[in-house]
Write an enzyme that holds these catalytic residues in place. Structure first.
Site, PDB file in Angstrom:
ATOM      1  CB  CYS A 159      -7.874  -5.244   3.930  1.00  0.00           C
ATOM      2  SG  CYS A 159      -6.832  -3.834   4.123  1.00  0.00           S
ATOM      3  CB  ALA A 187       6.721   1.893   2.249  1.00  0.00           C
ATOM      4  CB  ALA A 199       9.439   6.477   6.925  1.00  0.00           C
ATOM      5  CG  ASP A 211       0.610  -1.000   8.667  1.00  0.00           C
ATOM      6  OD1 ASP A 211      -0.211   0.206   8.618  1.00  0.00           O
ATOM      7  OD2 ASP A 211       0.180  -1.910   8.719  1.00  0.00           O
ATOM      8  CB  ALA A 223      -0.783  -0.123   1.288  1.00  0.00           C
ATOM      9  CB  ILE A 261      15.072   8.862   4.464  1.00  0.00           C
ATOM     10  CG1 ILE A 261      16.687   8.552   4.187  1.00  0.00           C
ATOM     11  CG2 ILE A 261      14.693   7.444   4.807  1.00  0.00           C
ATOM     12  CD1 ILE A 261      17.526   7.587   5.241  1.00  0.00           C
TER      13      ILE A 261
HETATM   14  C1  LIG Z   1      -5.493  -9.709   7.722  1.00  0.00           C
HETATM   15  C2  LIG Z   1      -5.491  -8.019   7.786  1.00  0.00           C
HETATM   16  C3  LIG Z   1      -6.754  -7.658   7.604  1.00  0.00           C
HETATM   17  C4  LIG Z   1      -6.599  -6.263   7.342  1.00  0.00           C
HETATM   18  N1  LIG Z   1      -7.747  -5.495   7.360  1.00  0.00           N
HETATM   19  C5  LIG Z   1      -7.869  -3.912   7.215  1.00  0.00           C
HETATM   20  C6  LIG Z   1      -8.997  -3.419   7.072  1.00  0.00           C
HETATM   21  O1  LIG Z   1     -10.024  -3.949   6.625  1.00  0.00           O
HETATM   22  N2  LIG Z   1      -8.974  -2.015   6.907  1.00  0.00           N
HETATM   23  C7  LIG Z   1      -7.557  -1.334   6.750  1.00  0.00           C
HETATM   24  O2  LIG Z   1      -7.793  -0.147   6.612  1.00  0.00           O
HETATM   25  N3  LIG Z   1      -6.613  -2.107   7.160  1.00  0.00           N
HETATM   26  C8  LIG Z   1      -6.441  -3.517   7.259  1.00  0.00           C
HETATM   27  N4  LIG Z   1      -5.438  -3.948   7.515  1.00  0.00           N
HETATM   28  C9  LIG Z   1      -4.074  -3.156   7.742  1.00  0.00           C
HETATM   29  C10 LIG Z   1      -3.614  -2.872   6.343  1.00  0.00           C
HETATM   30  O3  LIG Z   1      -3.419  -4.110   5.518  1.00  0.00           O
HETATM   31  C11 LIG Z   1      -2.161  -2.339   6.562  1.00  0.00           C
HETATM   32  O4  LIG Z   1      -2.537  -1.210   7.246  1.00  0.00           O
HETATM   33  C12 LIG Z   1      -1.385  -2.023   5.318  1.00  0.00           C
HETATM   34  O5  LIG Z   1      -1.366  -3.144   4.602  1.00  0.00           O
HETATM   35  C13 LIG Z   1      -0.206  -1.070   5.817  1.00  0.00           C
HETATM   36  O6  LIG Z   1       0.646  -0.878   4.292  1.00  0.00           O
HETATM   37  P1  LIG Z   1       2.012  -0.734   4.302  1.00  0.00           P
HETATM   38  O7  LIG Z   1       2.218  -0.542   2.810  1.00  0.00           O
HETATM   39  O8  LIG Z   1       2.374   0.304   5.244  1.00  0.00           O
HETATM   40  O9  LIG Z   1       2.630  -2.076   4.938  1.00  0.00           O
HETATM   41  P2  LIG Z   1       2.486  -3.742   4.623  1.00  0.00           P
HETATM   42  O10 LIG Z   1       1.155  -4.001   3.948  1.00  0.00           O
HETATM   43  O11 LIG Z   1       2.885  -4.543   5.688  1.00  0.00           O
HETATM   44  O12 LIG Z   1       3.517  -3.647   3.529  1.00  0.00           O
HETATM   45  C14 LIG Z   1       5.008  -3.642   3.767  1.00  0.00           C
HETATM   46  C15 LIG Z   1       5.728  -4.323   2.860  1.00  0.00           C
HETATM   47  O13 LIG Z   1       7.100  -4.179   3.018  1.00  0.00           O
HETATM   48  C16 LIG Z   1       7.985  -5.475   2.766  1.00  0.00           C
HETATM   49  N5  LIG Z   1       9.156  -5.473   3.536  1.00  0.00           N
HETATM   50  C17 LIG Z   1       9.105  -5.142   4.821  1.00  0.00           C
HETATM   51  N6  LIG Z   1      10.751  -4.844   5.015  1.00  0.00           N
HETATM   52  C18 LIG Z   1      11.443  -5.178   3.854  1.00  0.00           C
HETATM   53  C19 LIG Z   1      12.746  -5.280   3.589  1.00  0.00           C
HETATM   54  N7  LIG Z   1      13.721  -5.037   4.554  1.00  0.00           N
HETATM   55  N8  LIG Z   1      13.041  -5.349   2.306  1.00  0.00           N
HETATM   56  C20 LIG Z   1      12.311  -5.524   1.360  1.00  0.00           C
HETATM   57  N9  LIG Z   1      10.541  -5.571   1.494  1.00  0.00           N
HETATM   58  C21 LIG Z   1      10.306  -5.327   2.894  1.00  0.00           C
HETATM   59  C22 LIG Z   1       6.757  -6.620   3.413  1.00  0.00           C
HETATM   60  O14 LIG Z   1       7.352  -7.615   2.762  1.00  0.00           O
HETATM   61  C23 LIG Z   1       5.605  -5.852   3.016  1.00  0.00           C
HETATM   62  O15 LIG Z   1       5.097  -6.626   1.868  1.00  0.00           O
HETATM   63  C24 LIG Z   1      -5.567  -5.753   7.770  1.00  0.00           C
HETATM   64  C25 LIG Z   1      -4.307  -6.110   7.842  1.00  0.00           C
HETATM   65  C26 LIG Z   1      -4.359  -7.617   7.667  1.00  0.00           C
HETATM   66  C27 LIG Z   1      -2.870  -8.098   8.010  1.00  0.00           C
END
Ligand SMILES: Cc1cc2nc3c(=O)[nH]c(=O)nc-3n(C[C@H](O)[C@H](O)[C@H](O)COP(=O)(O)OP(=O)(O)OC[C@H]3O[C@@H](n4cnc5c(N)ncnc54)[C@H](O)[C@@H]3O)c2cc1C
Length: 451
Positions: free
Chosen positions: A44, A113, A281, A284, A12, A279
């Site tokens: 989600c 991210a 950020a 999550d 995301a 940088i």
């Molecule tokens: C089961 C479930 C249900 C959910 N339902 C909802 C909902 O209904 N509504 C809602 O608003 N939110 C929901 N969420 C929360 C939502 O999915 C997260 O808030 C969102 O995915 C955050 O996005 P992000 O890109 O910050 O992090 P993430 O989706 O965690 O993505 C981060 C990515 O970074 C990658 N990564 C990490 N470290 C490294 C590294 N060192 N090198 C390369 N890649 C790396 C990871 O593999 C991951 O794919 C849910 C979450 C889950 C698990």
């Protein structure tokens, strides 16, 4: 040669940042590294994939790496982990997890991210085979495969993901036990609303162990066989889904000396820029600001991650984008009950120093004579002296989302319950009653205001 941008994390927040930056500045040379085998997936949707409503995990994916590379001009590498950030020389170290090849990539601007990681409880037995987490598509595939064999699962944690999974696993024919050590499920909810959630789960066959601390996971030959509680009760299960929350995946940021804040989230300014001006950020992995209290909070949600990603991408590309903060607006569903909340709960409002008043109303969400309506309950949390709305919780049918969105809008605008009571809202018998439950709740709350 354009400026080089490296993005760590391909869902995301990361992809929103990369795509926005490329739209604003097509000359940027952006590349994305993602540790798992999937990008742009909706975590989600994972409960509904595990439960069987969604059959193919690829349906959770909105963009594939080839599309990112070919259509958006952003080379995107899955199964590549960034293992270190060297801020002095502006390079990241990357490991190709398929081949084991290690290499370095330079950056002018970097986006972290990396999302969040599930909290791993330090209990005996958590390393047994049959303990599952649900965060990535791979986790979902593994769990879905497991429940073809394992028909008795304990879910640790009565938060919204644990409860969505309780519904989905039950509907998939699994006997589910939910363990929550706090005295109520979804602890941010009003006690009576939490009780309705518990009743709905119990009526649908979920075994609830509320106010129950799990002390260890039992096993035999390295495989889960049961749960033992602090009261020494043993419940036989053949799988455990640990769903007790997440923490920011901020280890890379910490290791390179970036400033961390609340719960270990990366500290960013309103443009999502970290303590290093090169940088950014987002998502999550960062702490965020609460729109009412102005305090740092950690509310990891997909809505926020997408918006912060856009802001980070726009900002690094030179736009004056900013992210104002969060109210923690959320919605979920367990079986036929929908639950939505925004802003502060009573406890949170008191802790923030407000003189709090609250009211709960119950009303049909359509005209009373029109068939198919559902009882809606609304709880409003109000600042007693000013009448300003601080929080709202709504439970009932699927219409709760629209109503809580109205309250989120009102809170953002700083509206009082008297102003909400004057809103010109819609009415038609199949859709809403003549006095919408929103207006009924506001009119009740007005009576509690004492300037
Ligand atoms: C089961 C479930 C249900 C959910 N339902 C909802 C909902 O209904 N509504 C809602 O608003 N939110 C929901 N969420 C929360 C939502 O999915 C997260 O808030 C969102 O995915 C955050 O996005 P992000 O890109 O910050 O992090 P993430 O989706 O965690 O993505 C981060 C990515 O970074 C990658 N990564 C990490 N470290 C490294 C590294 N060192 N090198 C390369 N890649 C790396 C990871 O593999 C991951 O794919 C849910 C979450 C889950 C698990």
């Amino acid at each position: 040669m354009g400026e080089k941008v490296v993005v760590i994390g391909g869902t995301a927040a990361g992809l929103s940042a990369a795509s926005k930056a490329k739209r604003v500045r097509p000359d940027l040379e952006i590349e994305v590294y993602e540790r798992t085998g999937f990008i742009s997936y909706g975590a989600c949707g994972l409960p509904y994939f595990v439960g069987g409503m969604i059959e193919d995990p690829n349906e959770l994916v909105s963009l594939f790496p080839e599309e990112m590379s070919q259509k958006r001009g952003i080379p995107t590498y899955t199964r590549h982990e960034v293992t270190a950030i060297d801020r002095e020389n502006k390079v990241v170290s990357v490991t190709d997890l398929e081949s084991g090849r290690q290499f370095q990539r330079p950056y002018d601007k970097l986006v972290i991210a990396t999302g969040a990681s599930p909290i791993r409880l330090p209990l005996p037995g958590m390393d047994l085979e049959g303990v599952y987490y649900l965060r990535t598509v791979e986790d979902g595939i593994y769990l879905k495969d497991a429940i073809t064999q394992k028909k008795h699962i304990a879910i640790l944690g009565g938060g919204f993901i644990g409860l969505e999974m309780a519904e989905e696993l039950t509907q998939a024919g699994v006997e589910v036990h939910v363990f929550e050590q706090l005295p109520r499920l979804l602890p941010f909810l009003e006690e009576s609303f939490s009780a309705v959630v518990a009743q709905t789960l119990a009526e649908n066959g979920v075994h609830l162990h509320i106010g129950t601390e799990v002390s260890r996971i039992l096993g035999s030959d390295g495989v889960v066989t049961g749960i033992e509680t602090a009261q020494r009760e043993q419940i036989p299960v053949d799988g455990v889904l640990a769903s007790v929350g997440v923490r920011p995946a901020s280890q890379l940021a910490a290791a390179c000396g970036l400033k961390l804040g609340f719960k270990g989230g990366i500290v960013v300014d309103e443009h999502q820029r970290t303590s290093d001006p090169s940088i950014w950020a987002c998502g999550d992995c960062v702490e965020m600001k609460h729109l009412i209290t102005g305090e740092a909070v950690y509310v990891p949600l997909g809505t926020t991650a997408n918006k912060q990603g856009r802001v980070a991408g726009g900002s690094l590309a030179g736009e004056e984008a900013s992210f104002p903060g969060v109210l923690g607006s959320m919605v979920t569903k367990v079986f036929q009950l929908y639950i939505a909340a925004t802003g502060l709960s009573q406890e949170q409002a008191r802790a923030a120093g407000y003189q709090v008043a609250s009211t709960i109303i119950r009303k049909r969400d359509r005209a009373s004579y029109y068939p198919g309506g559902t009882d809606t309950q609304i709880c409003l949390v109000v600042d007693q002296s000013s009448g300003r709305l601080l929080g709202a919780q709504v439970i009932g049918g699927s219409t709760v989302a629209g109503r809580v969105n109205v309250f989120a809008t009102a809170i953002t605008a700083g509206m009082t319950v008297a102003q909400i009571n004057e809103l010109d809202l819609v009415y038609a018998p199949p859709v809403a009653p003549v006095y919408d439950p929103i207006l009924i709740a506001a009119s009740q709350a007005i009576k509690l205001v004492h300037p």
